[in-house]
Design a protein around this motif. Structure first.
Motif, PDB file in Angstrom:
ATOM      1  N   GLN A 160       0.833  -1.199   0.000  1.00 50.65           N
ATOM      2  CA  GLN A 160       0.000   0.000   0.000  1.00 50.65           C
ATOM      3  C   GLN A 160       0.868   1.249   0.000  1.00 50.65           C
ATOM      4  O   GLN A 160       1.959   1.264   0.553  1.00 50.65           O
ATOM      5  CB  GLN A 160      -0.898   0.044   1.238  1.00 50.65           C
ATOM      6  N   CYS A 177      -2.946   0.252  -3.809  1.00 53.45           N
ATOM      7  CA  CYS A 177      -2.563  -1.085  -3.362  1.00 53.45           C
ATOM      8  C   CYS A 177      -2.074  -1.860  -4.583  1.00 53.45           C
ATOM      9  O   CYS A 177      -2.792  -1.943  -5.594  1.00 53.45           O
ATOM     10  CB  CYS A 177      -3.766  -1.773  -2.718  1.00 53.45           C
ATOM     11  N   THR A 191      -7.278   3.730   9.911  1.00 57.84           N
ATOM     12  CA  THR A 191      -6.298   3.011   9.106  1.00 57.84           C
ATOM     13  C   THR A 191      -7.042   2.130   8.112  1.00 57.84           C
ATOM     14  O   THR A 191      -8.054   1.505   8.461  1.00 57.84           O
ATOM     15  CB  THR A 191      -5.380   2.158   9.993  1.00 57.84           C
ATOM     16  N   TYR A 232      -6.826  -0.922   5.094  1.00 54.21           N
ATOM     17  CA  TYR A 232      -6.069  -2.082   4.630  1.00 54.21           C
ATOM     18  C   TYR A 232      -6.685  -2.644   3.353  1.00 54.21           C
ATOM     19  O   TYR A 232      -7.913  -2.747   3.249  1.00 54.21           O
ATOM     20  CB  TYR A 232      -6.084  -3.203   5.675  1.00 54.21           C
ATOM     21  N   GLN A 279      -6.696  -6.216   0.965  1.00 58.63           N
ATOM     22  CA  GLN A 279      -6.519  -7.652   1.195  1.00 58.63           C
ATOM     23  C   GLN A 279      -6.895  -8.397  -0.067  1.00 58.63           C
ATOM     24  O   GLN A 279      -7.922  -8.120  -0.682  1.00 58.63           O
ATOM     25  CB  GLN A 279      -7.388  -8.140   2.346  1.00 58.63           C
ATOM     26  N   PHE A 323      -2.688  -9.244   3.472  1.00 57.02           N
ATOM     27  CA  PHE A 323      -3.111  -7.855   3.653  1.00 57.02           C
ATOM     28  C   PHE A 323      -1.976  -6.907   3.309  1.00 57.02           C
ATOM     29  O   PHE A 323      -0.794  -7.261   3.457  1.00 57.02           O
ATOM     30  CB  PHE A 323      -3.489  -7.604   5.122  1.00 57.02           C
ATOM     31  N   GLN A 369       0.060  -3.394   4.322  1.00 61.24           N
ATOM     32  CA  GLN A 369       0.595  -3.006   5.625  1.00 61.24           C
ATOM     33  C   GLN A 369      -0.224  -1.920   6.294  1.00 61.24           C
ATOM     34  O   GLN A 369       0.006  -1.607   7.462  1.00 61.24           O
ATOM     35  CB  GLN A 369       2.057  -2.538   5.487  1.00 61.24           C
ATOM     36  N   GLY A 370      -1.183  -1.358   5.561  1.00 65.46           N
ATOM     37  CA  GLY A 370      -2.056  -0.344   6.134  1.00 65.46           C
ATOM     38  C   GLY A 370      -1.659   1.068   5.747  1.00 65.46           C
ATOM     39  O   GLY A 370      -0.480   1.366   5.542  1.00 65.46           O
ATOM     40  N   GLN A 392      -3.752  -9.787  14.906  1.00 63.71           N
ATOM     41  CA  GLN A 392      -3.137  -8.465  14.829  1.00 63.71           C
ATOM     42  C   GLN A 392      -2.299  -8.242  16.076  1.00 63.71           C
ATOM     43  O   GLN A 392      -2.821  -8.226  17.191  1.00 63.71           O
ATOM     44  CB  GLN A 392      -4.209  -7.385  14.705  1.00 63.71           C
ATOM     45  N   GLY A 431      -0.071  -4.532  11.802  1.00 66.24           N
ATOM     46  CA  GLY A 431      -1.072  -4.825  10.777  1.00 66.24           C
ATOM     47  C   GLY A 431      -1.806  -6.130  11.000  1.00 66.24           C
ATOM     48  O   GLY A 431      -1.661  -6.792  12.026  1.00 66.24           O
TER      49      GLY A 431
END
Lengths: 107, 125
Positions: free
Chosen positions: A6, A23, A85, A87, A89, A98, A100-101, B39, B44
């Protein structure tokens, strides 16, 4: 394994701003891409599935696009409740992976 | 309402075992694939395992393969994760999650649409 990357890792924005998060998948995942929002101490919330389908109850200011290896999540007009945050996926293959945010912060 | 309620987390010593549970309501655990995602605090999301709907296969992350076992009890309408030989790096909040699409339908959405609130597992001496 398919790696999801991301960008950016964080973004500072103001209410009303347009925010776009990208992403990238290390291999093609078709349209098997979802976006989640997570706030501290709370489980993730599904926003977008199938790369571009809006989950029920999610405001229309959220939108997703892309296929294969490149995807985007756009918030058209950032609202106070959108600071969180995000994400991505992939569910094109196992193991599910996923990004990493991306943290959307107050500017 | 469609809900998942996780429980069973706690403090366990390295090498020990723990079983976390996830009670489902509003849907049958047979009709949807169910997963565990963890998590680490401040970090993450990491997919751990998926149990397919119906009589389909199970899948595990390499990091837990051979140590963790995912299962379900239809009569209890619940999902479980049996964790053996626990390590410090297994310390995390464990979420159960339901797959959006109904099992057995080609092209059904695979995203996780319902998540439990999470249960904390701490592996420490």
């Amino acid at each position: 394994d398919i790696q999801m990357t991301q960008s950016p890792s964080s973004v500072s924005a103001s209410v009303g701003d347009r925010v776009t998060i990208t992403c990238r998948a290390s291999q093609g995942v078709g349209s098997w891409l979802a976006w989640y929002q997570q706030k501290p101490g709370i489980a993730p919330r599904l926003l977008i599935y199938g790369a571009s389908s809006l989950e029920s109850g999610v405001p229309s200011r959220f939108s997703g696009s892309g296929s294969g290896t490149y995807f985007t999540l756009t918030i058209s007009s950032l609202q106070p409740e959108d600071f969180a945050t995000y994400y991505c996926q992939q569910s094109g293959s196992f193991p599910r992976t996923f990004g990493q945010g991306t943290k959307v912060e107050v500017k | 309402d469609v809900q998942l309620l996780a429980s069973g987390g706690g403090l366990v010593q390295p090498g020990g075992s723990l079983r976390v549970s996830c009670a489902a309501s509003g849907f049958s655990v047979v009709n949807h694939a169910l997963s565990w995602v963890r998590q680490t605090p401040g970090q993450g999301l990491e997919w751990v395992s998926t149990l397919s709907g119906g009589s389909g296969p199970t899948w595990y992350a390499d990091s837990v393969q051979g140590r963790f076992t995912i299962s379900r009890d239809i009569s209890e309408n619940s999902l479980y994760l049996q964790m053996n030989r626990l390590r410090a790096e297994d310390t995390a909040i464990y979420y159960c999650a339901k797959t959006r699409g109904v099992a057995g339908i080609p092209g059904a959405p695979r995203a996780f649409d319902i998540w439990g609130h999470g249960t904390r597992v701490t592996v420490s001496s």
